[in-house]
Design a protein around this motif. Structure first.
Motif, mmCIF file in Angstrom:
data_model
loop_
_atom_site.group_PDB
_atom_site.id
_atom_site.type_symbol
_atom_site.label_atom_id
_atom_site.label_comp_id
_atom_site.label_asym_id
_atom_site.label_seq_id
_atom_site.Cartn_x
_atom_site.Cartn_y
_atom_site.Cartn_z
ATOM 1 N N TYR A 156 0.848 -1.189 0.000
ATOM 2 C CA TYR A 156 0.000 0.000 0.000
ATOM 3 C C TYR A 156 0.884 1.240 0.000
ATOM 4 O O TYR A 156 2.072 1.184 0.361
ATOM 5 N N TYR A 157 0.311 2.355 -0.415
ATOM 6 C CA TYR A 157 1.010 3.637 -0.373
ATOM 7 C C TYR A 157 0.485 4.487 0.775
ATOM 8 O O TYR A 157 -0.727 4.549 1.016
ATOM 9 N N VAL A 158 1.416 5.147 1.475
ATOM 10 C CA VAL A 158 1.090 6.165 2.476
ATOM 11 C C VAL A 158 1.448 7.519 1.861
ATOM 12 O O VAL A 158 2.581 7.715 1.410
ATOM 13 N N ARG A 187 3.702 2.388 9.947
ATOM 14 C CA ARG A 187 3.583 0.957 9.611
ATOM 15 C C ARG A 187 3.689 0.095 10.868
ATOM 16 O O ARG A 187 2.935 -0.877 11.033
ATOM 17 N N CYS A 190 0.501 0.205 12.756
ATOM 18 C CA CYS A 190 -0.469 -0.667 12.078
ATOM 19 C C CYS A 190 -0.228 -2.128 12.436
ATOM 20 O O CYS A 190 -1.174 -2.873 12.748
ATOM 21 N N ILE A 244 -5.337 -0.514 8.558
ATOM 22 C CA ILE A 244 -4.411 0.445 7.942
ATOM 23 C C ILE A 244 -5.159 1.692 7.486
ATOM 24 O O ILE A 244 -4.721 2.824 7.713
ATOM 25 N N ARG A 245 -6.300 1.503 6.838
ATOM 26 C CA ARG A 245 -7.088 2.651 6.391
ATOM 27 C C ARG A 245 -7.600 3.468 7.576
ATOM 28 O O ARG A 245 -7.562 4.700 7.560
ATOM 29 N N GLY A 248 -4.777 5.344 9.283
ATOM 30 C CA GLY A 248 -4.380 6.428 8.399
ATOM 31 C C GLY A 248 -5.343 7.596 8.475
ATOM 32 O O GLY A 248 -4.941 8.768 8.545
ATOM 33 N N ILE A 255 -4.262 6.820 2.349
ATOM 34 C CA ILE A 255 -3.832 5.436 2.157
ATOM 35 C C ILE A 255 -4.488 4.894 0.906
ATOM 36 O O ILE A 255 -5.691 5.077 0.693
#
Length: 501
Positions: A156-158, A187, A190, A244-245, A248, A255
């Motif tokens: 995934y991208y942050v 990360r 998370c 994670i979402r 974020g 995210i």
């Protein structure tokens, strides 16, 4: 002794109860509610878009808790899945106690559980993605007398405002440390929350993709899990994406798990590692070499590779990732530690050498058996996938390999031991099949090979019809060619599917 071990589990509820989550009972859930002063219960389940949905229950009385734990609740299936008609849409959702976790984001003490779907007769919904995976695992066990296990790599991208200082080299972020990687602490937070919710994490790290565009810093990350029964792999990936979402969002970060977010930069995949187990032994190896069973499973994946994309690559941007020279597969082939192939056999600690002793001479030389570590990795999927359908499709493909009369010949024909994109290998690999280049092409492949998936009543015809209809609705058969060189159209396409899966 075992209870003492679980007292130190990263899983918060295993630690609290001192027992394995697989053994959680209704009484255990009631104890958790009492001990932790739980005020609400959430039922969670993925819909046709691959994302978790939530149904909230306010706990008025102990009797009401008893009711929802034993009878579940009814939901509108036609609003969740495109293959369920509005005229017969009522479904039951029933919580699976083994999946219980405390919501780490809710101010109100809340207990969450993943759910299974049932029809009006109280039977598992035949076209439910979760039940489809269970049927696939049962069929695999019936044919092979082995268990199908899997683990996921979640990329995934942050995205945040660029701080300018300590910039990482463009597209060279692999395993970068802070301060050159700004997302490492996020990360790790998370990972801690995912583990508390039951995820069995192997490791996390920064990934290749990183760049700065329009004053925003894009950093790619990966969290990889440990091999578990495939149904648990699906549960862990679903919860991990949600965590994670959600974290974020709490921290003001953007995210995305999208397979492609801009031209010329690394896209995000969701590689799946697999192994087959019997009586606690990994059957992927035989005398330190890849076993005949492993080659059969690989042959099955080679034979069905083109239609597997129908489960693992579910929107048009998926096929902009599957292009040469981006460490993403394009041809149907497999190889050893080869990142240009579709199915990779990664290093498996098969040398027999004691590297711990060689690195730390004070440690005694010890004979070590790491055979449990060997897996094979399918590299085409991304996070647009329906995780249950994808794992069910892979399980069917591996079972199919055991039923193919020409499995060994197919494994030999599709083996690649060099970079398939190197021009000097062009003639050698010219006969390899190509992965589909669009959702429409993927739907065609699934239509052609659907009989294998429907065997043993694993995939229901209604589900296959629904997937084909959904894929064809994108009308993207020539999309890659149509927007080539048009960055504005590509940007609009990426934004449309930015929060897929």
């Amino acid at each position: 002794m075992e209870n003492n071990l679980f007292k130190h589990s990263a899983n918060r509820l295993e630690s609290h109860l001192g027992k394995d989550s697989h053994e959680f009972t209704k009484d255990d859930i009631k104890q958790i509610v009492s001990d932790l002063n739980i005020k609400m219960v959430n039922f969670m389940y993925p819909a046709g878009d691959g994302r978790l949905k939530t149904l909230n229950f306010m706990l008025h009385t102990p009797e009401y808790l008893e009711t929802i734990l034993t009878s579940g609740e009814r939901v509108d299936g036609s609003s969740l899945f495109n293959f369920i008609a509005a005229g017969s849409s009522d479904l039951y959702v029933m919580p699976r106690f083994s999946t219980a976790f405390v919501d780490p984001f809710s101010e109100i003490p809340t207990l969450c559980m993943l759910c299974s779907f049932y029809d009006r007769d109280g039977n598992p919904l035949a076209s439910s993605p979760e039940y489809t995976l269970r049927k696939a695992m049962d069929a695999f066990k019936k044919v092979t007398d082995m268990e199908f296990q899997a683990m996921g790599e979640l990329e995934y991208y942050v995205i945040r405002e660029d701080e300018v200082v300590f910039p990482a080299a463009d597209q060279h972020g692999y395993h970068e440390s802070s301060p050159f990687s700004k997302g490492n602490d996020f990360r790790m937070r998370c990972m801690q929350l995912i583990a508390e919710c039951g995820g069995k994490i192997k490791y996390g790290h920064s990934e290749v993709g990183n760049f700065v565009e329009n004053g925003r810093c894009y950093e790619q990350n990966e969290i990889e899990f440990l091999p578990v029964p495939a149904i648990e792999c699906a549960e862990q990936l679903l919860i991990a994406k949600w965590v994670i979402r959600s974290l974020g969002y709490e921290e003001g970060l953007d995210i995305t798990f999208a397979p492609k977010i801009t031209v010329g930069k690394a896209g995000s995949g969701m590689h799946i590692h697999m192994r087959i187990m019997k009586d606690g032994k990994n059957m992927m190896l035989e005398n330190g070499k890849l076993s005949k069973d492993a080659r059969r499973a690989i042959a099955g994946m080679m034979d069905l590779a083109e239609s597997i994309t129908a489960f693992g690559n579910k929107n048009p941007t998926s096929y902009f990732r599957l292009v040469p020279h981006q460490e993403a597969p394009t041809n149907v082939c497999w190889g050893m530690s080869n990142r240009s192939v579709l199915v990779r056999v990664p290093l498996g600690w098969t040398s027999g050498e004691d590297m711990c002793h060689k690195t730390n001479e004070i440690e005694p030389l010890t004979a070590r058996d790491y055979s449990s570590k060997q897996t094979v990795e399918m590299r085409s999927p991304d996070a647009s996938a329906d995780i249950y359908q994808l794992l069910a499709g892979l399980c069917v493909a591996c079972r199919h390999g055991f039923e193919m009369e020409n499995a060994e010949a197919e494994a030999e024909r599709t083996f690649a031991d060099g970079d398939i994109h190197d021009p000097k290998n062009a003639e050698r690999y010219a006969s390899l099949a190509q992965l589909p280049d669009s959702c429409a092409a993927s739907a065609d492949c699934l239509e052609r090979q659907r009989k294998v998936y429907e065997e043993y009543d694993v995939f229901s015809p209604a589900m296959i019809d629904g997937i084909i209809k959904q894929l064809r609705s994108y009308n993207d058969r020539t999309l890659r060619q149509d927007i080539e060189g048009n960055e504005a159209m590509m940007e609009n396409l990426v934004l449309q599917y930015y929060h897929c899966g």
